[in-house]
Design a protein around this motif. Structure first.
Motif, mmCIF file in Angstrom:
data_model
loop_
_atom_site.group_PDB
_atom_site.id
_atom_site.type_symbol
_atom_site.label_atom_id
_atom_site.label_comp_id
_atom_site.label_asym_id
_atom_site.label_seq_id
_atom_site.Cartn_x
_atom_site.Cartn_y
_atom_site.Cartn_z
ATOM 1 N N ASN A 325 -8.316 12.087 -3.197
ATOM 2 C CA ASN A 325 -7.116 11.893 -2.376
ATOM 3 C C ASN A 325 -6.936 12.940 -1.290
ATOM 4 O O ASN A 325 -6.017 12.849 -0.488
ATOM 5 C CB ASN A 325 -5.875 11.872 -3.260
ATOM 6 C CG ASN A 325 -5.896 10.681 -4.189
ATOM 7 O OD1 ASN A 325 -6.203 9.566 -3.765
ATOM 8 N ND2 ASN A 325 -5.617 10.919 -5.469
ATOM 9 N N GLY A 340 -7.946 10.293 1.569
ATOM 10 C CA GLY A 340 -8.307 9.320 0.530
ATOM 11 C C GLY A 340 -8.103 7.871 0.888
ATOM 12 O O GLY A 340 -8.327 6.992 0.050
ATOM 13 N N ALA A 341 -7.679 7.591 2.116
ATOM 14 C CA ALA A 341 -7.452 6.192 2.482
ATOM 15 C C ALA A 341 -7.942 5.918 3.901
ATOM 16 O O ALA A 341 -7.903 6.796 4.760
ATOM 17 C CB ALA A 341 -5.965 5.867 2.375
ATOM 18 N N CYS B 76 -10.752 2.098 -2.550
ATOM 19 C CA CYS B 76 -10.123 2.896 -1.494
ATOM 20 C C CYS B 76 -8.947 2.134 -0.894
ATOM 21 O O CYS B 76 -8.740 2.123 0.316
ATOM 22 C CB CYS B 76 -11.114 3.273 -0.398
ATOM 23 S SG CYS B 76 -12.433 4.340 -0.983
ATOM 24 N N THR B 77 -8.180 1.473 -1.738
ATOM 25 C CA THR B 77 -7.032 0.696 -1.286
ATOM 26 C C THR B 77 -5.721 1.300 -1.790
ATOM 27 O O THR B 77 -4.653 0.692 -1.628
ATOM 28 C CB THR B 77 -7.159 -0.758 -1.792
ATOM 29 O OG1 THR B 77 -7.545 -0.713 -3.172
ATOM 30 C CG2 THR B 77 -8.204 -1.523 -1.023
ATOM 31 N N GLY B 78 -5.809 2.473 -2.439
ATOM 32 C CA GLY B 78 -4.608 3.233 -2.807
ATOM 33 C C GLY B 78 -3.700 2.527 -3.801
ATOM 34 O O GLY B 78 -4.131 1.687 -4.597
ATOM 35 N N GLU B 79 -2.411 2.916 -3.748
ATOM 36 C CA GLU B 79 -1.413 2.359 -4.661
ATOM 37 C C GLU B 79 -1.305 0.848 -4.518
ATOM 38 O O GLU B 79 -1.127 0.118 -5.483
ATOM 39 C CB GLU B 79 -0.038 3.000 -4.384
ATOM 40 C CG GLU B 79 0.158 4.349 -5.054
ATOM 41 C CD GLU B 79 0.005 4.275 -6.574
ATOM 42 O OE1 GLU B 79 0.462 3.288 -7.188
ATOM 43 O OE2 GLU B 79 -0.614 5.205 -7.143
#
Lengths: 393, 393
Positions: A325, A340-341, B76-79
């Motif tokens: 992240n 991280g994105a 890598c698409t997060g929350e």
């Protein structure tokens, strides 16, 4: 103007080791004894000339010249290879009016091939006839194997009114060339320097240049860099001046290293993989090497594809310890992946122009420390495969 | 006949995630709760479904089914990606009349792409209508991305009069596929086994199969292998029988792993790199991976070139600790390098027929210990470069 250090000359001869109608035997010679350094391959299989140089390092006597043959690596040739190497040094030293132990040997060519001793012996008359007649460029050309161009770099600097010159030349079109040759580098300098200081400066310069490039991740059995300083331009001893000299030395090495990556087999790109924010230099190196060696990153760069997914996937498997992240990646100066994105932009179009260029800058921050590392990498192309799959058939 | 374990059925639907006119949403379902194991990617960047499965491992409840989408990796698409994954589990569980926590998710596709939730929702009616109607082969086809063929392996064995069946399927055409997809593997079995024993057996089988193959050395963010055992064929508890079951499980995994290497992007060869005589298994692995990942070895095998120099050069830089003078290498059963020196024979002609074959055996002895490791590697071809440089354009 090429800055040739004072007191050095060059001799080349066409021995016919492997290549027709070109010079393939080279001597770089100083008219006075030199302080010297040698950085050698870390491969456990070391070529005969590398083993001989290790003995010379242990004996620690001044040297006067370097002799290089292109065509046979003299690697994995056993006792016979060592004897061949020593015989070439005796023969050549006689021609040069030097002692054999004043001559550093380097070989490049196919692993397993012995040096053609009869051709070497026949070439001595030519070497003798042409003593000191060649230019530095002639020498840089004669050490090539499948290189597309000769590789030279030089600096001249004034230190306390003395002009000091450093000249480097290198060969290599891959960490291992198509014919399992090598990366060879030769640096000559006319400064008078302390041997220990010189060795340390060369080690640092090589660590930051030749040791930070990759074409295919393969390390040759013959890799070596020799650096000779003959003191003909006078002594350099002041700390400030030594710093300037070390900087010039590092620049020469870095320039040559860049030229090798540019000449990578089938390569179209020079990828600057710069990692920062790692927990240590070693961690940064792990991350940079995973990216620079990744066939998927290398093919993406060849395809001019801003494929950040392949870069972060390589980072994630690199073995470096970081928090995903906190990772950011910039390509050609544009941050395409942030903390991280991915950054949602039309990168295919926005980066199209930048990715057409030969030099591609990839800045990776792991976000967690002071460790930094920069690796120069080539891309992977159909031509690389062709050269390496087909060259022996 | 495909040995489909009792109590399992399959459902597929064409959601249109990425590929037109083919199934891309797959459910493998058991009619009873299963003991299960999950081996997950070691990449630090882990896809949302991988993170959800980690939570499920921690919760440690029995599962009933696996749901797989091909087209978006949800990595890598997060929350948002985690929420998407959980929502797909809720929706799909409702259709299957299961609880969301009984459903294991897996995704494959381009890194960074979110799951197309609207398409998933629309596909639920198709899933419902086709519940249990698909064959195992239909399922193996629906999890493919750029694979050239579906990959299945199975065993049936009789243990104390009970017929036990194990069926595995996998997808993958590289450790990372052209679209940064993944290696996914699913094993189903109708034996009744202890959960801890099963997890240990799966870990061993995966370590000796899927973890010992390489196409390009890149590890995906989505890699996973799930193994479910539903006990419908009765309990297996005797030590001798468990050994036979573990062996069958390992064989199924090894067969699937071989099929992945055979389907490697652009690959023409399956190279068996067998290292023995190392100081430890880890040392043997280092040596095997250096050879199996070496672009120069891989291009030599593609070029059908018995280039032992590239093999020993890779060994020498592998980081494994050995005496070069004790190293021997056999190619296709012929010792071409013996105790540190080449064996002088006309290998170009003697090995020509063997090197034309798809399977190439490379036996490397480091001569100094009991450590062994076998890696299956693909070769490197122009087609590999083409696929990976050009696929996004």
């Amino acid at each position: 103007m090429i800055a040739v250090p004072k007191g050095f000359d060059f001799t080349v001869a066409a021995a016919g080791f492997k290549y027709a109608q070109r010079n393939d035997l080279t001597v770089l010679r100083s008219d006075t004894p030199c302080v010297w350094a040698a950085m050698l391959t870390r491969n456990l299989f070391q070529a005969a000339p590398v083993l001989v140089v290790k003995e010379m390092l242990a004996a620690d006597r001044p040297v006067r010249a370097v002799v290089v043959n292109a065509g046979q690596a003299n690697a994995c040739t056993g006792e016979q290879g060592l004897e061949d190497c020593r015989n070439t040094l005796s023969m050549t030293a006689r021609t040069l009016h030097l002692a054999p132990e004043e001559l550093l040997p380097a070989s490049t060519g196919v692993i397993g091939d012995r040096i053609k001793m009869d051709l070497w012996e026949q070439a001595l008359a030519k070497l003798d006839a042409g003593l000191g007649e060649a230019s530095a460029l002639d020498a840089a050309r004669a050490i090539m194997t499948t290189d597309k161009y000769p590789k030279m770099a030089w600096r001249s600097l004034e230190l306390s009114g003395k002009e000091i010159r450093i000249l480097g030349m290198a060969k290599g079109a891959g960490m291992i060339c198509p014919n399992m040759a090598t990366m060879l580098g030769f640096i000559i300098c006319d400064a008078g320097v302390d041997q220990n200081w010189w060795r340390q400066a060369v080690a640092v310069a090589v660590e930051h240049s030749f040791n930070r490039i990759t074409v295919d991740g393969d390390t040759s059995t013959n890799d070596c860099v020799f650096a000779l300083a003959n003191s003909r331009a006078g002594m350099v001893e002041e700390k400030k001046e030594l710093t300037l000299l070390a900087k010039a030395l590092a620049e020469v090495c870095a320039e040559l290293a860049g030229l090798i990556v540019q000449d990578a087999e089938g390569g179209t790109k020079i990828i600057h993989v710069r990692v920062s924010g790692a927990k240590s230099v070693r961690q940064a190196e792990l991350a940079a090497r995973a990216v620079g060696h990744s066939p998927l990153v290398k093919t993406a760069m060849y395809g001019q594809d801003p494929n950040w997914g392949r870069i972060v996937a390589a980072l994630g498997r690199s073995g470096a310890d970081f928090d995903p992240n906190q990772v950011s990646v910039a390509l050609a100066g544009q941050t395409i992946f942030h903390l991280g994105a991915p950054v949602a932009m039309d990168w295919d179009n926005l980066l199209a122009a930048a990715l057409c260029r030969q030099e591609v800058h990839m800045d990776i921050s792991l976000g967690g420390g002071q460790g930094k590392y920069t690796l120069l990498a080539s891309d992977f192309t159909e031509e690389y495969i062709r050269i390496n799959a087909k060259y022996r058939t």
